[in-house]
Design an enzyme around this catalytic site. Structure first.
Site, PDB file in Angstrom:
ATOM      1  N   GLN A 193      -9.825  -3.317   7.042  1.00  0.00           N
ATOM      2  CA  GLN A 193      -8.978  -2.935   8.172  1.00  0.00           C
ATOM      3  C   GLN A 193      -9.484  -1.681   8.871  1.00  0.00           C
ATOM      4  O   GLN A 193      -8.726  -0.981   9.538  1.00  0.00           O
ATOM      5  CB  GLN A 193      -7.531  -2.738   7.714  1.00  0.00           C
ATOM      6  CG  GLN A 193      -6.881  -4.038   7.251  1.00  0.00           C
ATOM      7  CD  GLN A 193      -5.404  -3.866   6.989  1.00  0.00           C
ATOM      8  OE1 GLN A 193      -4.621  -3.669   7.900  1.00  0.00           O
ATOM      9  NE2 GLN A 193      -5.025  -3.952   5.723  1.00  0.00           N
ATOM     10  N   ARG A 252      -0.954  -9.746  10.496  1.00  0.00           N
ATOM     11  CA  ARG A 252       0.330  -9.193  10.938  1.00  0.00           C
ATOM     12  C   ARG A 252       1.419 -10.253  10.807  1.00  0.00           C
ATOM     13  O   ARG A 252       2.605  -9.944  10.808  1.00  0.00           O
ATOM     14  CB  ARG A 252       0.293  -8.722  12.397  1.00  0.00           C
ATOM     15  CG  ARG A 252      -0.637  -7.579  12.736  1.00  0.00           C
ATOM     16  CD  ARG A 252      -0.508  -6.439  11.804  1.00  0.00           C
ATOM     17  NE  ARG A 252      -1.498  -6.533  10.732  1.00  0.00           N
ATOM     18  CZ  ARG A 252      -1.443  -5.820   9.624  1.00  0.00           C
ATOM     19  NH1 ARG A 252      -0.471  -4.982   9.435  1.00  0.00           N
ATOM     20  NH2 ARG A 252      -2.367  -5.956   8.676  1.00  0.00           N
ATOM     21  N   LYS A 301       0.816  -1.205   0.000  1.00  0.00           N
ATOM     22  CA  LYS A 301       0.000   0.000   0.000  1.00  0.00           C
ATOM     23  C   LYS A 301       0.859   1.269   0.000  1.00  0.00           C
ATOM     24  O   LYS A 301       0.716   2.124  -0.882  1.00  0.00           O
ATOM     25  CB  LYS A 301      -0.869  -0.043   1.266  1.00  0.00           C
ATOM     26  CG  LYS A 301      -1.690   1.155   1.519  1.00  0.00           C
ATOM     27  CD  LYS A 301      -2.605   0.866   2.704  1.00  0.00           C
ATOM     28  CE  LYS A 301      -1.831   0.617   3.989  1.00  0.00           C
ATOM     29  NZ  LYS A 301      -1.497   1.881   4.668  1.00  0.00           N
ATOM     30  N   THR A 302       1.731   1.353   0.977  1.00  0.00           N
ATOM     31  CA  THR A 302       2.568   2.544   1.077  1.00  0.00           C
ATOM     32  C   THR A 302       3.468   2.662  -0.144  1.00  0.00           C
ATOM     33  O   THR A 302       3.718   3.744  -0.658  1.00  0.00           O
ATOM     34  CB  THR A 302       3.416   2.486   2.352  1.00  0.00           C
ATOM     35  OG1 THR A 302       2.564   2.148   3.444  1.00  0.00           O
ATOM     36  CG2 THR A 302       4.070   3.812   2.620  1.00  0.00           C
ATOM     37  N   ASP A 360      -3.755   8.303   2.598  1.00  0.00           N
ATOM     38  CA  ASP A 360      -3.441   6.959   3.088  1.00  0.00           C
ATOM     39  C   ASP A 360      -4.484   6.537   4.124  1.00  0.00           C
ATOM     40  O   ASP A 360      -5.098   7.379   4.772  1.00  0.00           O
ATOM     41  CB  ASP A 360      -2.048   7.000   3.732  1.00  0.00           C
ATOM     42  CG  ASP A 360      -1.498   5.607   3.980  1.00  0.00           C
ATOM     43  OD1 ASP A 360      -2.073   4.646   3.454  1.00  0.00           O
ATOM     44  OD2 ASP A 360      -0.484   5.500   4.691  1.00  0.00           O
ATOM     45  N   GLU A 361      -4.659   5.255   4.309  1.00  0.00           N
ATOM     46  CA  GLU A 361      -5.586   4.717   5.329  1.00  0.00           C
ATOM     47  C   GLU A 361      -6.954   5.398   5.241  1.00  0.00           C
ATOM     48  O   GLU A 361      -7.529   5.822   6.252  1.00  0.00           O
ATOM     49  CB  GLU A 361      -5.011   4.924   6.741  1.00  0.00           C
ATOM     50  CG  GLU A 361      -3.652   4.314   6.959  1.00  0.00           C
ATOM     51  CD  GLU A 361      -3.708   2.826   7.282  1.00  0.00           C
ATOM     52  OE1 GLU A 361      -4.749   2.184   7.013  1.00  0.00           O
ATOM     53  OE2 GLU A 361      -2.694   2.311   7.785  1.00  0.00           O
TER      54      GLU A 361
END
Length: 735
Positions: A251, A610, A35-36, A220-221
């Site tokens: 998420q 995770r 994503k980043t 982002d997010e």
DNA sequence: AGTCCCCCCATTTTT
DNA sequence: TGGGGGGACT
């Protein structure tokens, strides 16, 4: 310009996102799908392939850490620094706008930021002065209400009231609070966003300026945006600017603090021309772990939908351990961690995740017992610690004497003979004259409104601050900090206190000085004239907006302990999800409605994803909570993971249960005993002589744990006494 | 002013 | 069970 380095390392989906020609773009990025990376490469793409000026780019994140990381990675990729680009948090960016346009925003130039603690104190004081029944309407609740309204973009005047007691009272407090903030030139976190939004709505020329400038907006997010943040983005985007939002509806775990999952769910309705790119290839976890996560999250309704896959291997099964109680669970986890560490792995590659902070205690105890280094995330952040807040209050007063929050905090810290009575009088005077506490202090002294003794103390306080300000005016920032913590008497105060706690506080104060000496204002692109206090003001802002990540100790190789919430965005080779029990996870406060339950499930999804290589789930049959013992059923989330992915660990007990040492925790053991009876095994009794592969021969001294778990204490002839897990120790029974 | 005691509370947390 | 806050007592 050759832009191959931007695209070459990406997969097809990532490339589609990075080089998308779409006007508006929603990138649905599954956990661990890069994503980043996509965000970072997109920025590079815009600049280097599409010749966009860095000045035209705005990148928004939620945390300072994420913002720093993004900036760092961008600069790494393009190997130069883009000073003009705005990369920051919603709050950081909005704050910057307010600093630039304070007049238009209706703020005093020296407005300052109220953190959650300041806010609560203020509300408490207001409630008290308004004679509001604290039993019925706790200040905490008022605070919660006010913040929730602000998150929704609502001011007291905008809220319709049905004349019910609750809303009426809350609005009363809200209004009084708004007034108090206005009077004192203070804004809280929610207000920063609200004001910044209103600033644009009320000042078309300012809005236009920024709309013209930020033609490329990246977020982002995005699943974590709340109403006001989304509104702010939409206003800025207008009709012409490009908006690229990246997020994962699966998420979304911050609904309880205003985040609206609907923002991402309806993005392509709000922006009809928006393209959607899904990033589904996962580069983090084994397929076993991904399958578990996929199957679990499939139980949620209304998802945008995506399916993570990996080219990697199957990996190990997920291990499930049913512990007898929370202690047994902790012991089990710590044993596994020791194996991990002894196997030559880095402890910091392992994490134990739990639903609520209270669970950390048991784990800590167990870790402490075996002397394994660990690090707990969460807890009080640096700039929120009492001693730090006190020191910052003194520093704030150097700039602005009329900062009532600061005065309230430190007028009698360290004690200087200004007691409750005196302070109440001062508050009274301030109220009557509608002035700051500082002015009220002056007034009280001048008009002899206090006893001679109290007046003396107050005067001494006023002088102390004035003197410090004078002495500091020409000093460097870190010298100011140093001077203030010395001469305010804070250091002496804590020295006198004595004890471990006080020592830590003094250390923190020293750390504050260190923080000031390494502080330089990030971007002085705006023409702020560098008055001596400007840097201090900037530092104080930063202290309010940045929790001061306790990133120390990162060099230590320690096991990571944290809540599931704080694990978002991180990854570990080895992950434990502890306390997988109904009522704890999903938490009982969230399981009675579908939205709450689904958020819990997403939280579980976050937890599972995770893990890179190995995942352990554990739950306890009984757990001590709030003092008494609860019997616990395994979490429904365990059952939502396909059986074939799970390996249930049974620590077969090989103890002869007729041995006398069993009485100790006897009363609630019935269930476990019967289970144990189902797996009778070789007989070992106390006093039995046994042999161990590594430690040699010894005698069984003691027994601990029951049910599916059992440990024995063996006194070995050669190495002395040791505790061993029976099923792992492979003890050989002698004669 | 400071200490002690009792009572209440207990999900998650950034800015 | 245990921590924090508030009130009462010294």
């Amino acid at each position: 310009m050759d832009v191959s380095h931007i695209l070459d390392s990406l997969n097809e989906q990532q490339r589609n996102a990075v080089a998308s020609p779409a006007h508006n773009l929603l990138v649905l990025a599954g956990a661990g799908s890069g994503k980043t990376r996509v965000l970072v490469h997109r920025v590079a793409w815009l600049i280097e392939a599409e010749n966009v000026s860095p000045f035209a780019i705005l990148a928004v994140t939620f945390t300072n850490k994420a913002a720093r990381e993004m900036r760092g990675r961008i600069e790494e990729l393009v190997s130069q620094s883009y000073g003009g680009m705005w990369v920051g948090t919603f709050h950081g960016l909005a704050h910057r706008l307010l600093r630039s346009h304070w007049q238009e925003a209706g703020l005093p130039e020296d407005f300052h930021i109220l953190d959650a603690d300041d806010q609560l104190r203020l509300i408490k004081r207001l409630c008290k002065s308004m004679r509001i029944d604290e039993e019925r309407w706790p200040a905490k609740q008022c605070q919660w209400y006010i913040n929730a309204q602000k998150d929704e973009g609502l001011r007291a005047d905008n809220i319709e009231h049905f004349n019910d007691d609750y809303t009426k009272t809350m609005l009363e407090v809200y209004k009084a609070y708004e007034e108090a903030c206005d009077r004192g030139g203070m804004i809280d976190f929610g207000e920063i966003l609200l004001r910044a939004h209103e600033l644009w709505l009320n000042n078309p020329q300012i809005l236009q300026h920024y709309q013209k400038r930020f033609q490329y907006i990246l977020v982002d997010e995005f699943q974590d945006t709340n109403t006001i943040q989304y509104a702010w983005l939409r206003v800025l985007a207008g009709a012409d600017n490009q908006l690229m939002v990246v997020g994962d509806d699966d998420q979304s775990i911050y609904g309880w603090r205003g985040a609206r999952i609907e923002n991402i769910q309806s993005f392509n309705t709000d922006f009809a021309d928006a393209d959607i790119v899904r990033l589904e290839q996962n580069y983090r976890s084994t397929s076993t772990i991904l399958n578990a996560a996929n199957k679990l999250i499939a139980n949620n309704q209304g998802r945008l939908g995506k399916n993570l896959w990996t080219e990697g291997g199957e990996g190990e099964q997920i291990s499930l351990y049913e512990a007898f109680n929370e202690q047994d669970e902790a012991r089990f986890i710590v044993d596994r961690l020791q194996d991990w560490s002894n196997g030559g792995n880095r402890r910091s590659d392992a994490a134990v995740l739990y639903r609520s902070n209270a669970q950390s205690r048991e784990l800590e105890d167990a870790l402490l017992r075996v002397g394994m280094p660990y690090r707990i995330y969460g807890g009080h952040r640096f700039y929120e610690r009492l001693e730090i807040k006190n020191a910052l209050s003194y520093l704030r007063l150097l700039i602005n004497r009329h900062d009532d929050t600061a005065v309230e905090r430190i007028i009698n810290v360290p004690v200087r003979g200004i007691g409750g009575r005196t302070i109440e009088t001062v508050r009274q005077v301030a109220r009557e004259h509608n002035c700051s506490l500082w002015q009220a202090c002056v007034e009280c002294v001048n008009q002899s409104l206090l006893t001679a003794r109290a007046a003396n103390s107050v005067l001494a306080f006023l002088q102390l601050i004035d003197d410090m300000a004078k002495a500091c005016s020409e000093l460097e920032l870190h010298e100011k900090a140093e001077y203030v913590i010395q001469h305010s008497g804070l250091i002496g105060h804590h020295e006198k206190e004595g004890g471990e706690k006080a020592r830590a506080r003094i250390e923190n104060l020293d750390e504050l000085v260190t923080a000031t000496s390494s502080f330089d204002e990030p971007n002085i692109e705006e023409e702020i004239d560098l008055k001596s206090n400007t840097l201090l003001a900037a530092f104080l802002d930063q202290a309010s907006l940045d929790a001061g990540d306790t990133q120390a100790d990162e060099t230590d190789d320690a096991v990571q302990l944290m809540t599931l919430h704080s694990a978002k965005g991180l990854e570990f080779q080895l992950v434990f999800l502890a306390g997988m029990e109904e009522g704890l996870f999903p938490h009982k406060m969230s399981m009675d409605n579908l939205a709450g339950l689904e958020e819990e499930r997403r939280l579980c999804y976050v937890g599972i994803t995770r893990a890179k290589n190995k995942l352990y789930l554990s739950h306890a049959e009984s757990r001590r909570m709030h003092g008494d013992v609860n019997l616990c059923r395994p979490s429904r989330f365990i059952k939502e993971i396909p059986k074939e992915l799970i390996d249930e660990i049974r620590l077969k007990t090989t103890i002869n249960r007729t041995a006398p040492a069993f009485g100790q925790n006897g009363k609630s053991l019935g269930k476990s005993f019967s289970k144990e009876a189902e797996v009778p095994d070789t007989e070992i009794s106390l006093g039995q002589r046994v042999a161990h592969g590594k430690f040699g021969e010894g005698v069984v001294l003691n027994y601990e744990g029951t049910g599916s778990n059992a440990r024995v204490q063996v006194n070995f002839d050669a190495v002395g006494s040791k505790w061993l897990v029976l099923s792992y120790a492979k003890l050989e029974v002698l004669n």
